[in-house]
Design an enzyme around this catalytic site. Structure first.
Site, mmCIF file in Angstrom:
data_model
loop_
_atom_site.group_PDB
_atom_site.id
_atom_site.type_symbol
_atom_site.label_atom_id
_atom_site.label_comp_id
_atom_site.label_asym_id
_atom_site.label_seq_id
_atom_site.Cartn_x
_atom_site.Cartn_y
_atom_site.Cartn_z
ATOM 1 N N GLY A 233 -2.201 0.104 -6.278
ATOM 2 C CA GLY A 233 -1.510 1.131 -7.055
ATOM 3 C C GLY A 233 -1.043 2.301 -6.213
ATOM 4 N N ASP A 234 -1.716 2.559 -5.106
ATOM 5 C CA ASP A 234 -1.337 3.692 -4.255
ATOM 6 C C ASP A 234 0.105 3.597 -3.783
ATOM 7 O OD1 ASP A 234 -3.797 4.962 -4.372
ATOM 8 O OD2 ASP A 234 -4.571 3.987 -2.570
ATOM 9 N N TRP A 235 0.491 2.396 -3.345
ATOM 10 C CA TRP A 235 1.848 2.239 -2.814
ATOM 11 C C TRP A 235 2.883 2.478 -3.903
ATOM 12 C CZ3 TRP A 235 0.897 2.447 2.007
ATOM 13 C CH2 TRP A 235 -0.227 1.821 2.555
ATOM 14 N N ALA B 251 3.122 6.169 -4.704
ATOM 15 C CA ALA B 251 3.828 6.882 -3.632
ATOM 16 C C ALA B 251 5.339 6.860 -3.849
ATOM 17 C CB ALA B 251 3.484 6.265 -2.280
#
Length: 407
Positions: free
Chosen positions: A171-173, A176
């Site tokens: 989920g971080d990508w 971002a």
């Protein structure tokens, strides 16, 4: 002028979701100033947890979120260190942070303080959860705020199975990219009016955004998790060929393509059968599972290579279900600079994904690997008017850290 050349970004972040946003901006041509504590971004410690090796000079795990940056190490609790940071913010266009509210306020780096001092600044804040609600002050990580609370872990597996093992930072990508879009929108406003703005993105929200179809369809009775043997649309599902290759077909307009699809799959005898030729009927009478069963049996009669010929002939959207190894060997990924080769002296030849946004003025972006803690501190202090004596004194006083090794 190339892409975001001339745009300056100050980064006060850790881990992945927030740092990956400046990485994208850096690939677009912006100047990225990453400020770390003396111990470094905690993401520098994470490689072994992903099964990856690192050393003090090369760190493939850290590069994923922190390429194309300049490396400054500052003690933010030291007044002289904070003064140096303020000088860089005063000269910047964008500030990106992932610190929690309490820490930001204590350090004098919260939005109200920064916007009062520097009204031009675009302030991007990546959070685990929202600015309101019971979790607003909680630590939020990809695994917790996105994958667990966002419904990913429990919706992806087949019905009746345990939660899935989602790749780290999944989920971080995605978050971002959302933060990147937000700060670029605010940058447009800043360039037009001279005034900055505050951009807030949180991991939980990004997960729910990605789960929209599940969230909305569930209210009409759709099941999550669900079984692939009972999907509402049998033409949008995974199947296995005679040679045990899993693939997906994706033709959501079941009613329109029923005749052509069934004929292509050797099930032409169903054409014209009103019991099976519309989604409305097969779902109302629970016949969708039977249609899936018929398709499973049909697909098991030919190899994947044989089905590929049929799929292409009828322009049926399909794709083999790739493993990570398949993607790493995929010509398509290299032809489009989706995967970029990199060489590490200690770890050999590797590849890394590039950011998914392309500007024509930039083309395929330069990728510069991460550097040790404080690698550029001295250079930037001199750039901002400090003398060599000032740098040495402030380092001795514990305000800044400068890298003294060799690469």
């Amino acid at each position: 002028m190339m892409g975001l050349e001339g745009i300056k970004v100050v980064e006060l972040t850790s881990y992945v979701a927030a740092p990956a946003c400046p990485r994208i901006l850096g690939e677009m041509g912006a100047e990225i100033i990453k400020i770390e504590p003396f111990t470094g971004d905690e993401q520098r410690t994470q490689g072994p947890g992903f099964g990856m090796k690192r050393n003090d000079i090369e760190d493939p795990a850290f590069d994923m979120s922190s390429m194309n940056k300049n490396w400054i190490s500052v003690n933010l609790k030291n007044p002289a260190g904070l003064e140096f940071v303020y000088k860089m913010i005063a000269d910047a266009d964008i500030l990106i942070t992932s610190f929690r509210d309490k820490a930001l306020i204590k350090l004098g780096l919260d939005y109200d303080t920064i916007s009062a001092k520097f009204p031009h600044i675009v302030y991007g804040h990546m959070r685990g959860y929202g600015e309101r609600g019971p979790e607003k002050d909680s630590k939020g990580y990809d695994a917790t705020a996105y994958s667990a609370r966002g419904g990913i872990l429990m919706s992806f597996p087949q019905k009746g199975e345990s939660p899935v093992n989602v790749p780290a930072a999944f989920g971080d990508w995605n978050a971002a990219v959302a933060l990147t879009a937000g700060v670029l929108a605010a940058l447009v406003r800043k360039l037009k009016t001279g005034r900055g703005d505050k951009v807030v993105v949180n991991l939980y929200h990004c997960a729910v955004w990605a789960m929209q179809i599940a969230m909305v369809s569930r209210q009409s009775g759709a099941e999550y998790p669900r079984s692939r043997k009972e999907v509402p649309c049998p033409f949008n599902n995974c199947y296995k060929s005679k040679d045990d290759i899993w693939f997906l077909i994706c033709n959501g307009n079941y009613n329109k393509y029923f005749e052509e699809m069934m004929t292509a799959f050797g099930l032409g005898y169903l054409v014209g059968n009103k019991d099976y030729d519309t989604l409305e009927v097969i779902n109302e009478y629970n016949r969708n599972g039977y249609v899936v069963k018929l398709l499973e049996e049909a697909f098991a009669k030919k190899t994947f290579a044989e089905w590929e010929v049929i799929f292409r002939e009828h322009e049926i959207p399909y794709q083999k279900c790739f493993t990570v190894d398949d993607v790493l060997a995929d010509e398509e990924a290299y032809a489009n600079d989706i995967l970029r080769p990199l060489h590490y002296n200690d770890f050999g030849d590797r590849v890394i994904p590039t950011s998914p946004i392309r500007l024509k003025s930039v083309g395929d972006p330069e990728l510069r690997k991460s550097r040790p803690i404080g690698y550029d501190t001295r250079k930037y202090m001199l750039k901002y008017g400090y003398s060599e004596e000032d740098v040495n004194r402030l380092e001795a006083e514990g305000a800044v850290k400068c890298f003294k090794g060799e690469i």
